[in-house]
Design an enzyme around this catalytic site. Sequence first.
Site, PDB file in Angstrom:
ATOM      1  N   HIS A   1      -0.393  -1.827  -6.912  1.00  7.43           N
ATOM      2  CA  HIS A   1      -1.254  -1.657  -5.746  1.00  7.43           C
ATOM      3  C   HIS A   1      -2.710  -1.862  -6.131  1.00  7.43           C
ATOM      4  O   HIS A   1      -3.247  -1.148  -6.973  1.00  7.43           O
ATOM      5  CB  HIS A   1      -1.036  -0.259  -5.153  1.00  7.43           C
TER       6      HIS A   1
ATOM      7  N   ASN B   1      -3.423   6.482  -1.250  1.00  3.75           N
ATOM      8  CA  ASN B   1      -3.469   6.498   0.211  1.00  3.75           C
ATOM      9  C   ASN B   1      -3.073   7.846   0.803  1.00  3.75           C
ATOM     10  O   ASN B   1      -3.625   8.265   1.822  1.00  3.75           O
ATOM     11  CB  ASN B   1      -2.578   5.392   0.784  1.00  3.75           C
TER      12      ASN B   1
ATOM     13  N   SER C   1       0.813  -1.211   0.000  1.00  2.00           N
ATOM     14  CA  SER C   1       0.000   0.000   0.000  1.00  2.00           C
ATOM     15  C   SER C   1       0.846   1.261   0.000  1.00  2.00           C
ATOM     16  O   SER C   1       0.325   2.351  -0.239  1.00  2.00           O
ATOM     17  CB  SER C   1      -0.915   0.019   1.234  1.00  2.00           C
TER      18      SER C   1
ATOM     19  N   GLU D   1      -2.793   0.968  -9.236  1.00  2.00           N
ATOM     20  CA  GLU D   1      -1.762   1.985  -9.023  1.00  2.00           C
ATOM     21  C   GLU D   1      -0.413   1.333  -9.346  1.00  2.00           C
ATOM     22  O   GLU D   1       0.128   0.579  -8.547  1.00  2.00           O
ATOM     23  CB  GLU D   1      -1.820   2.476  -7.577  1.00  2.00           C
TER      24      GLU D   1
END
Length: 244
Positions: free
Chosen positions: A140, A193, A119, A152
């Site tokens: 990701h 994130n 992450s 991602e």
Amino acid sequence: MRLGVIGAGVMGSGIAQVTATAGYKTVCYDVDPAALESAHEHVTTGRYGFERGVDRGKITRADADAALARLSFTAELDEAAEVDLVVEAVPENLELKQQVFRDLDVRAPEGTILASNTSGFPIVQLAEVTARPELVIGWHWASPPVVMRLAEIVRTEATSDAVVATVSEVAAACGKNPVVIKDTTSTWGFVANRVYFATMKEANRVVDEGIATREQVDALMVDCFNWPVGPFGMTRGATSGWDA
């Protein structure tokens, strides 16, 4: 192309289910036999498993059976490493991920691409423990992998253009939307994130200051920005067409 997935938890088994559904022969590995058994149940009879998908009309019985035939589970790392592309999906522990990459670097064929579902750990920190940094990349995924379109794709300065193109092509074939970004060592979390954490920080401040409730914050964000769910709703799990 053959794919390997390292880690049979919710993310790993979900990733394996998606890649198998997309037509790729996939091997999902875990050191824990109980985790492998649970993973098999997750992809067959779980909330986003094949049986529910067939019942809801999201996938045909024939396609579900074909995907399951392409998917296997193993406690032998060599089986999951003998592929063209490996996706690491073990818990978010840098030392653990680095050890996985060391092991894969030794066991996988020279041309095998090593991808991580981290992450936010810098991909370069995984690439540097291998002898193939040009073949290391971040991929990701978002939970649940079967539903969420996030792809991602994180490249380091050493990641080759061919590897970026290959992983992006596979992600697109899996029904995801590949967005290629640059690796960073300055902040944990890449793009998705980092922006999400910033949103949650401010949303919590609004609630702590007594300006609005969590439900009101969610409602305002949905109404103002047309989000499918508000920031607090995200932490409770996004809804999807599979739940309809």
